[in-house]
Write an enzyme that holds these catalytic residues in place. Structure first.
Site, PDB file in Angstrom:
ATOM      1  N   ASP A  85       0.852  -1.194   0.000  1.00 21.58           N
ATOM      2  CA  ASP A  85       0.000   0.000   0.000  1.00 21.58           C
ATOM      3  C   ASP A  85       0.892   1.251   0.000  1.00 21.58           C
ATOM      4  OD1 ASP A  85      -2.402   1.420   0.222  1.00 21.58           O
ATOM      5  OD2 ASP A  85      -2.342   1.394   2.421  1.00 21.58           O
ATOM      6  N   GLU A 136      -1.265   5.986  -8.596  1.00 23.00           N
ATOM      7  CA  GLU A 136      -2.087   7.061  -8.004  1.00 23.00           C
ATOM      8  C   GLU A 136      -1.910   8.385  -8.733  1.00 23.00           C
ATOM      9  OE1 GLU A 136      -2.342   7.339  -3.740  1.00 23.00           O
ATOM     10  OE2 GLU A 136      -2.546   9.512  -3.802  1.00 23.00           O
ATOM     11  N   HIS A 208      -9.454   5.014  -1.778  1.00 22.35           N
ATOM     12  CA  HIS A 208      -8.714   4.973  -0.511  1.00 22.35           C
ATOM     13  C   HIS A 208      -9.546   5.663   0.574  1.00 22.35           C
ATOM     14  CE1 HIS A 208      -4.504   3.671  -1.587  1.00 22.35           C
ATOM     15  NE2 HIS A 208      -5.129   3.638  -2.739  1.00 22.35           N
ATOM     16  N   GLY A 209      -9.065   5.561   1.800  1.00 13.26           N
ATOM     17  CA  GLY A 209      -9.747   6.267   2.892  1.00 13.26           C
ATOM     18  C   GLY A 209     -11.134   5.728   3.154  1.00 13.26           C
ATOM     19  N   THR A 233      -7.897   2.580   9.106  1.00 16.59           N
ATOM     20  CA  THR A 233      -8.160   3.200  10.416  1.00 16.59           C
ATOM     21  C   THR A 233      -9.315   2.542  11.167  1.00 16.59           C
ATOM     22  OG1 THR A 233      -7.376   5.274   9.487  1.00 16.59           O
ATOM     23  CG2 THR A 233      -8.607   5.425  11.538  1.00 16.59           C
TER      24      THR A 233
END
Ligand code: 13P
Length: 289
Positions: A85, A136, A208-209, A233
């Site tokens: 990642d 990306e 992402h995120g 997260t």
């Protein structure tokens, strides 16, 4: 089943209008929880490892050996890809050499032409080794394991140029950030996503995120070409919360409650719980082939 690259699972997700979950791992418990859940739910899965997590676990070779051995010893039958990642140029090469089956080369902080040149080199190396590549454009806001992004929305023309390098999937910044979303977050930029999709055609897109993005936004993103969603997260938050409860209830002081196998068990179970929630939301349950 041996580790696989992510090509087939991502293409099936694109055809089937769902997304594969890419969950970051930090240690053996994380890996075990995610693999168990994927197997239980018959979902293909990607295990994401940041360079920081690789370092924490003492190196690319250790992580690759651990994941391969766990997939075997746990009799995992669903497709599992081991994915670097936000890899650096050197990190991506090292991960491929160590046995990763998929790498993200994050060249988004380089001047665009340099991102192109470096992505191209990683693509030829990875494909020669039978591995998949994520690139990306734009940048994912926030910070993850020392990789900080300003959160720029990707330029669709630049996305097209990078997609044309032969990458397997593309991460494009669309207002998403790593970590918790602030209360004043504007949400995902679906106009930007639609414009990227219009330029890049069939290229599978990566979101992402994934922590804290509401379900309706996830579903809309999938309908606009997102086939892989990263979550890190939220697993950490679930793990920490369950561990806190265990300790605050004084369980570590009862009998052998201090044994790490007991101390880490509630957190590990909590990771399974959130991975299940995410896999159901992404629509990948029952999609292992
Ligand atoms: P979150 O930590 O916000 O879930 O993001 C994970 C991610 O995008 C990994 O690359």
């Amino acid at each position: 089943m041996p580790l696989v690259n992510a090509k087939e699972m991502i293409e099936k997700a694109r055809e089937g209008h769902y997304a594969v979950g890419a969950f970051n791992i930090n240690n053996l418990e994380w890996t075990k929880a995610i693999l168990q859940t994927a197997e239980e739910l018959k979902a293909p899965v990607m295990l994401g490892v940041s360079e920081g997590a690789n370092k924490y676990m003492t190196g690319f070779e250790v992580v690759a050996a651990m994941v391969k051995a766990m997939v075997e010893s746990m009799n995992i039958t669903v497709p599992v890809a081991l994915h670097l990642d936000h890899g650096s140029f050197e990190g991506a090469k090292r991960a491929l050499k160590a046995g990763y089956t998929s790498v993200m080369f994050d060249g988004s902080h380089y001047p665009f032409e340099e991102n192109v040149a470096k992505t191209k080199e990683i693509v030829s190396l990875a494909h020669f080794m039978g591995c998949t590549v994520e690139a990306e454009v734009g940048s994912i806001g926030g910070e993850e394991d020392g990789v900080t992004g300003r959160g720029e929305v990707a330029d669709p023309q630049e996305c097209k140029k990078i997609a044309d390098l032969g990458i397997d999937f593309l991460a494009a910044g669309i207002g998403n950030i790593h970590g918790k979303y602030p209360a004043n977050w504007q949400g995902l930029d679906f106009d930007a996503l639609a414009a990227i999709k219009a330029e890049c055609g069939n290229m599978p897109l990566v979101l992402h995120g994934g922590t804290g993005i509401p379900e309706e936004m996830i579903k809309k993103a999938i309908s606009l070409g997102v086939c892989k969603i990263n979550v890190n997260t939220e697993c950490q938050l679930y793990f920490a919360e369950a561990t806190r409860k265990y300790i605050e209830a004084g369980k570590d002081l009862e009998k052998k409650g201090f044994d790490p196998r007991k101390l880490l068990a509630p957190g590990t179970e909590a990771i399974k719980e959130i991975v299940k929630i995410k896999m159901e939301m992404f629509g990948c349950v029952g999609k292992a082939f």
